[in-house]
Design an enzyme around this catalytic site. Structure first.
Site, PDB file in Angstrom:
ATOM      1  N   HIS A 123       0.821  -1.230   0.000  1.00 11.38           N
ATOM      2  CA  HIS A 123       0.000   0.000   0.000  1.00 11.38           C
ATOM      3  C   HIS A 123       0.851   1.274   0.000  1.00 11.38           C
ATOM      4  O   HIS A 123       0.306   2.363  -0.229  1.00 11.38           O
ATOM      5  CB  HIS A 123      -0.926   0.036   1.215  1.00 11.38           C
ATOM      6  CG  HIS A 123      -1.964  -1.035   1.226  1.00 11.38           C
ATOM      7  ND1 HIS A 123      -2.814  -1.266   0.170  1.00 11.38           N
ATOM      8  CD2 HIS A 123      -2.293  -1.964   2.177  1.00 11.38           C
ATOM      9  CE1 HIS A 123      -3.622  -2.281   0.463  1.00 11.38           C
ATOM     10  NE2 HIS A 123      -3.323  -2.721   1.671  1.00 11.38           N
ATOM     11  N   ASP A 159      -2.822 -10.768  -2.257  1.00  2.00           N
ATOM     12  CA  ASP A 159      -3.388 -10.217  -1.022  1.00  2.00           C
ATOM     13  C   ASP A 159      -4.853  -9.851  -1.272  1.00  2.00           C
ATOM     14  O   ASP A 159      -5.219  -9.460  -2.388  1.00  2.00           O
ATOM     15  CB  ASP A 159      -2.596  -8.972  -0.632  1.00  2.00           C
ATOM     16  CG  ASP A 159      -2.905  -8.472   0.771  1.00  2.00           C
ATOM     17  OD1 ASP A 159      -2.094  -8.705   1.678  1.00  2.00           O
ATOM     18  OD2 ASP A 159      -3.955  -7.814   0.953  1.00  2.00           O
ATOM     19  N   HIS A 161      -6.383  -7.330  -0.352  1.00  4.11           N
ATOM     20  CA  HIS A 161      -6.490  -5.889  -0.593  1.00  4.11           C
ATOM     21  C   HIS A 161      -5.675  -5.503  -1.816  1.00  4.11           C
ATOM     22  O   HIS A 161      -4.586  -6.033  -2.045  1.00  4.11           O
ATOM     23  CB  HIS A 161      -5.991  -5.108   0.626  1.00  4.11           C
ATOM     24  CG  HIS A 161      -6.683  -5.472   1.897  1.00  4.11           C
ATOM     25  ND1 HIS A 161      -6.143  -6.360   2.810  1.00  4.11           N
ATOM     26  CD2 HIS A 161      -7.883  -5.096   2.391  1.00  4.11           C
ATOM     27  CE1 HIS A 161      -6.980  -6.501   3.823  1.00  4.11           C
ATOM     28  NE2 HIS A 161      -8.040  -5.743   3.590  1.00  4.11           N
ATOM     29  N   ASP A 242      -4.156 -12.888   3.824  1.00  5.78           N
ATOM     30  CA  ASP A 242      -5.489 -12.474   4.241  1.00  5.78           C
ATOM     31  C   ASP A 242      -6.531 -12.840   3.189  1.00  5.78           C
ATOM     32  O   ASP A 242      -7.725 -12.602   3.384  1.00  5.78           O
ATOM     33  CB  ASP A 242      -5.537 -10.978   4.551  1.00  5.78           C
ATOM     34  CG  ASP A 242      -4.835 -10.126   3.519  1.00  5.78           C
ATOM     35  OD1 ASP A 242      -4.440 -10.650   2.456  1.00  5.78           O
ATOM     36  OD2 ASP A 242      -4.662  -8.911   3.762  1.00  5.78           O
TER      37      ASP A 242
END
Length: 300
Positions: A123, A159, A161, A242
């Protein structure tokens, strides 16, 4: 053949505050799982040095690094609502980046490697920390690989996200292609299918709760689209666990067996070219450990 697992003990020092999901126990859970006797013959352990300022400045501007260093010098503080620099976090940030760089070197030497990068990185923007991330480890790794002779690099991100920082850092550079399958709409709100960069971005946004076979199929279809008439010299994996079923920060339905299948499929597509994984998310400790073990076993 064994897989190089790259680590640095300073990665355990980052602490974002009580109750923060990106906690030191993540690092310990991964170490404990990979140190099991059953994996001893499959792993060669490599301790990395902290990243140098020169290597980091391939991706992040000096002014941003000065800001982080100054904040660390004052004992830390908040960079956004969920990204906190603790008293010893800067040690961990530099160590994590160094792990990513050393994993590239190990991958070039032996064909495969996995870096226990904590804190994660996908991120992080060029001059902004967010989403638990301070430096973008996988893009640092890509630039290091290019400096070492890998002209074209493929980054894939599973991931849950979207790797918004990774996309932002590479979307204008045709020498790097980026594939991300992620829950959408979900944090951080980016990653729509029509975000294509210069034709080098391949987003696979999917809702939570789909059958696991759908995610498994669609992810590899996205990878195949990125590989069409394009041959990378190295594959980097932003390995976020995740995306496994029952992680508290995601709603995908994947199982560790899917990580095995993906890793083996990616290795098959790369042939003899290096495959390097770096750790991103994963916030239920048993799932994180199982996912990392599955990935490293498949790399081996």
């Amino acid at each position: 053949m064994s897989t190089a697992v790259v680590w640095n003990p300073a990665c355990r020092h980052h602490y974002g505050g009580a109750g923060h999901p990106e906690r030191p126990q993540r690092f310990e859970a991964v170490l404990e799982a990979l140190r099991s006797p059953e994996l001893a013959a499959r792993i060669s352990w490599v301790e990395a040095s902290a990243a140098t300022r020169e290597a980091i400045e391939r991706v992040h501007p000096p002014e941003y690094l000065d800001l982080l260093e100054a904040l660390a010098g004052r004992g830390g503080g908040a960079l956004d609502a969920d990204t906190f620099l603790g008293p010893r976090s800067w040690e961990s940030v530099l160590a994590s980046a160094g792990v990513a760089l050393a994993a590239v070197e190990q991958g070039l030497a032996s064909g495969r490697a996995f870096g226990i990068t904590r804190p994660p990185g996908h991120h992080a923007l060029a001059a902004r920390a967010m989403g638990f991330c301070f430096l973008n480890n996988v893009v640092l790794a890509a630039r290091h690989a290019q400096a070492l002779g890998c002209a074209r690099v493929l980054i894939v991100d599973w991931d849950v996200h979207h790797g918004n920082g990774t996309q932002a850092l590479v979307e204008h550079d045709a020498s790097i292609r980026f594939v991300s399958m992620h829950q959408y709409p979900w944090y951080p709100g980016t990653g729509a299918a029509d975000e294509r960069g210069v034709g080098n971005v391949f987003n696979i946004p999917r809702p939570g709760g789909l059958p696991r076979a759908v995610y498994a199929r669609d992810f590899l279809a996205g990878v195949d689209a990125a590989l069409a008439q394009w041959s990378p010299d190295m594959l980097l994996i932003s390995a976020g666990f995740d995306s496994l079923a029952d992680d508290p920060l995601g709603e995908f339905t994947l199982e560790p067996d899917d990580i095995v299948d993906w890793t083996e499929a990616l290795r098959a597509r790369m042939g003899t070219r290096p495959v390097v994984g770096v750790l991103e998310g994963g916030y239920r400790l048993d799932l994180l450990a199982a996912g990392v073990v599955a990935h490293v076993r498949a790399l081996s």
